[in-house]
Design a protein around this motif. Structure first.
Motif, mmCIF file in Angstrom:
data_model
loop_
_atom_site.group_PDB
_atom_site.id
_atom_site.type_symbol
_atom_site.label_atom_id
_atom_site.label_comp_id
_atom_site.label_asym_id
_atom_site.label_seq_id
_atom_site.Cartn_x
_atom_site.Cartn_y
_atom_site.Cartn_z
ATOM 1 N N SER A 111 0.889 -1.118 0.078
ATOM 2 C CA SER A 111 0.002 0.152 0.062
ATOM 3 C C SER A 111 0.913 1.271 -0.146
ATOM 4 O O SER A 111 0.549 2.288 -0.648
ATOM 5 N N GLU A 112 1.878 1.134 0.611
ATOM 6 C CA GLU A 112 2.961 2.372 0.726
ATOM 7 C C GLU A 112 3.152 2.662 -0.699
ATOM 8 O O GLU A 112 3.339 3.915 -1.095
ATOM 9 N N GLN A 113 3.701 1.673 -1.341
ATOM 10 C CA GLN A 113 4.231 2.107 -2.886
ATOM 11 C C GLN A 113 3.286 2.492 -3.584
ATOM 12 O O GLN A 113 3.482 3.232 -4.478
ATOM 13 N N LEU A 114 2.031 1.824 -3.433
ATOM 14 C CA LEU A 114 1.112 2.244 -4.203
ATOM 15 C C LEU A 114 0.609 3.729 -4.169
ATOM 16 O O LEU A 114 0.600 4.258 -5.107
ATOM 17 N N ILE A 115 0.494 4.250 -2.839
ATOM 18 C CA ILE A 115 0.184 5.542 -2.348
ATOM 19 C C ILE A 115 1.158 6.590 -3.164
ATOM 20 O O ILE A 115 0.867 7.566 -3.747
ATOM 21 N N THR A 116 2.510 6.231 -3.037
ATOM 22 C CA THR A 116 3.838 6.792 -3.428
ATOM 23 C C THR A 116 3.583 7.169 -4.817
ATOM 24 O O THR A 116 3.774 8.283 -5.500
#
Length: 179
Positions: free
Chosen positions: A25-30
């Protein structure tokens, strides 16, 4: 090839607790933030969907802030085309090709992209800007979409394709987003 004059961006349902529990999720948002900012630099039309926000919650704050001054289009069907407002916005955009990002890849993204293709639009799924709760579901959706003629791209690939030339006035802004 993607061109600025014929490409738009659709952001699908990156909201609520679901956005926090999807695979990476963090990579998706970034990555999605870089994609949105790049689309804004390039003046692409951007459409923003939210699935049943009363139950699922609002769009992730960082993404919602990046999308301002646009407003989300609320939908209750998994396919964005269940919303007349979304269907009208797609038609009024004047573009024939859409980059699509969001969650969940195998449900709302899959159904919305499938409808876009059925309606004659060219679609490229930004594979590092989509996710599902499990990697297997994301991969399943990507495989099925590619079998149905959907192109696959990545945030860096599509932004550089849209810029096209390192002498472009937007090149440095895009470069800063990718680094």
């Amino acid at each position: 090839m993607l061109t600025r004059d014929n490409t738009g961006l659709i952001v699908v349902d990156i909201q609520g607790k679901l956005a926090e529990i999807v695979h990476q999720s963090e990579q998706l948002i970034t990555n999605t933030l870089a994609l949105i900012q790049g689309a804004k630099v390039l003046n692409l039309p951007i459409l923003w969907l939210e699935q049943n926000p009363e139950k699922l919650g609002p769009t992730t704050p960082a993404i919602a802030a990046a999308l301002v001054p646009r407003e989300p289009i609320t939908k209750y069907t998994f396919d964005g085309f269940g919303s007349v407002e979304f269907e009208d916005a797609v038609k009024q955009s004047g573009v024939g090709r859409w980059l699509v990002c969001g969650i969940e890849t195998h449900i709302c993204v899959y159904q919305t992209v499938s409808s876009l293709v059925h309606l004659g639009y060219d679609v490229e799924l930004v594979c590092d800007c989509v996710s599902s709760r499990t990697l297997a579901n994301k991969e399943l959706a990507i495989a099925k979409l590619t079998a149905n003629g959907v192109g696959i791209t990545g945030v860096e690939m599509c932004l550089y394709e849209l810029v096209g030339d390192c002498r472009s006035g937007e090149f440095r802004d895009i470069l800063r987003l990718i680094k």
